[in-house]
Design an enzyme around this catalytic site. Structure first.
Site, mmCIF file in Angstrom:
data_model
loop_
_atom_site.group_PDB
_atom_site.id
_atom_site.type_symbol
_atom_site.label_atom_id
_atom_site.label_comp_id
_atom_site.label_asym_id
_atom_site.label_seq_id
_atom_site.Cartn_x
_atom_site.Cartn_y
_atom_site.Cartn_z
ATOM 1 N N LYS A 223 0.815 -1.221 0.000
ATOM 2 C CA LYS A 223 0.000 0.000 0.000
ATOM 3 C C LYS A 223 0.847 1.270 0.000
ATOM 4 C CE LYS A 223 -4.348 -1.839 1.625
ATOM 5 N NZ LYS A 223 -5.320 -1.997 2.702
ATOM 6 N N ARG A 257 -3.266 -10.119 5.436
ATOM 7 C CA ARG A 257 -3.756 -10.177 4.051
ATOM 8 C C ARG A 257 -2.644 -9.647 3.144
ATOM 9 N NH1 ARG A 257 -6.153 -6.812 0.390
ATOM 10 N NH2 ARG A 257 -7.850 -7.705 -0.846
HETATM 11 N N1 HH2 Z 1 -7.403 -3.772 1.339
HETATM 12 C C1 HH2 Z 1 -7.797 -3.845 0.035
HETATM 13 C C2 HH2 Z 1 -8.915 -4.622 -0.305
HETATM 14 N N2 HH2 Z 1 -9.596 -5.332 0.613
HETATM 15 N N3 HH2 Z 1 -9.865 -6.029 2.849
HETATM 16 C C3 HH2 Z 1 -9.471 -5.988 4.131
HETATM 17 N N4 HH2 Z 1 -10.118 -6.689 5.066
HETATM 18 N N5 HH2 Z 1 -8.399 -5.229 4.534
HETATM 19 C C4 HH2 Z 1 -7.687 -4.473 3.660
HETATM 20 O O1 HH2 Z 1 -6.731 -3.768 4.083
HETATM 21 C C5 HH2 Z 1 -8.078 -4.487 2.279
HETATM 22 C C6 HH2 Z 1 -9.197 -5.295 1.906
HETATM 23 C C7 HH2 Z 1 -7.040 -3.110 -1.010
HETATM 24 O O2 HH2 Z 1 -6.014 -3.910 -1.533
HETATM 25 P P1 HH2 Z 1 -6.103 -4.731 -2.899
HETATM 26 O O3 HH2 Z 1 -7.163 -5.781 -2.830
HETATM 27 O O4 HH2 Z 1 -4.770 -5.252 -3.243
HETATM 28 O O5 HH2 Z 1 -6.455 -3.636 -3.986
HETATM 29 P P2 HH2 Z 1 -7.786 -3.252 -4.747
HETATM 30 O O6 HH2 Z 1 -8.803 -2.840 -3.747
HETATM 31 O O7 HH2 Z 1 -7.368 -2.113 -5.650
HETATM 32 O O8 HH2 Z 1 -8.256 -4.456 -5.519
#
Ligand code: HH2
Length: 282
Positions: A223, A257
């Site tokens: 992030k 995660r």
């Molecule tokens: N961060 C993202 C998405 N889902 N869920 C939880 N519980 N906690 C988090 O910190 C979290 C999450 C964002 O990351 P990512 O899935 O890699 O990116 P994107 O939302 O652009 O798909």
């Protein structure tokens, strides 16, 4: 601190940290958008993460990055459901990252083990779906605002106590409907309506969130909070992400995660050896 997390077919012993690998079936996720957008690519990435040691796979069909546009239910279902079906027999807990009640219902009907809602189950319909399921795990994440606008001007008087209070209230809204506390994990939601100061304050005070008594899940992987202090581009944030995950675990978080399962697993193996002593080393 809670000692286990009940998630559908699985019950995780939280003495040791649990690794949740990220499967983004999206064209636009912030770090791996488009890389695993087809069902085949997502499933083969999932198998790689299982081989590397993921115990949970978190499958998402809608990016929540700042400024992301919402995806219609039908498209999200088309992205997530075939991946979920293909992984049904893998020995791993299947989590679906969604804030839509329709997607939650379909995922649970297809025997997903966990629903991960970045809005913390704000919608009554979502809470009812969880309450009507006997055993799925839930991740209640904190977000101030909504993805499209959340980073415009996040504000807290005291970020740790406000996030704690709001997470507790979301957890209780589920418990009031009959959802057992043992099914609920809390997540401070790094980067979701938070400045870098807010993010690092929450990380430093992770033990305050842990003291609420629920399993704590953290998502710091790749992030901007990692880029902000390392100066690294998204594809070069593995070491910084692993460091942040390790710090969170050391303060009591138990579900991490991550995109980079192998690297995080190695770091956690060293943490476990140092924490539990040589008798646990094979
Ligand atoms: N961060 C993202 C998405 N889902 N869920 C939880 N519980 N906690 C988090 O910190 C979290 C999450 C964002 O990351 P990512 O899935 O890699 O990116 P994107 O939302 O652009 O798909």
């Amino acid at each position: 601190m809670s000692t286990s997390w009940q998630c559908g077919r699985f019950e995780f012993d939280l003495k040791r940290p649990v690794l949740m690998g990220i499967i983004n079936v999206t064209p636009d996720s912030f770090s791996d958008g488009g890389l695993h957008a087809s069902t085949d690519a997502a499933v083969s990435h999932a198998r790689k993460l299982i081989d590397e040691g993921a115990q949970i796979l978190d499958i998402g069909g809608e990016s929540t990055r700042p400024g992301a546009e919402p995806v219609p239910v039908k498209r999200e279902l088309e992205r997530v459901m075939p991946v979920l079906e293909s992984l049904r027999h893998a020995d791993v807990a299947l989590s679906v990252d969604t804030c839509k009640p329709e997607v939650m219902r379909a995922a649970l009907d297809a025997r997903a083990d966990i629903i991960n809602d970045v809005t913390g189950f704000r919608q009554q319909a979502s809470r009812n779906i969880i309450a009507n399921h006997p055993s799925c795990g839930v991740c209640v994440m904190h977000m101030q605002g909504e993805p499209r606008t959340m980073q415009s001007s996040p504000h807290y008087d005291d970020v740790v106590s406000q996030v704690s209070r709001e997470l507790l209230s979301s957890a209780r809204a589920l418990q009031t409907l009959g959802v057992a506390a043992s099914r609920i994990a809390l997540d401070p939601g790094f980067g979701f309506g938070k400045t870098q100061v807010h993010n690092y304050t929450l990380l430093r005070h992770m033990d305050d969130l842990v003291a609420l008594g629920y399993p704590v899940l953290v998502g710091v992987s790749r992030k901007s909070m990692i880029g902000a202090v390392t100066g690294r581009s998204i594809d070069q944030r593995v070491a910084g992400s692993v460091a942040a995950a390790l710090l969170a675990v050391n303060l009591g978080a138990r579900i991490v995660r991550v995109h980079d399962v192998q690297a995080t697993k190695d770091a956690l193996a060293v943490w476990e050896a140092a924490t539990f002593g040589p008798q646990e080393i094979q």
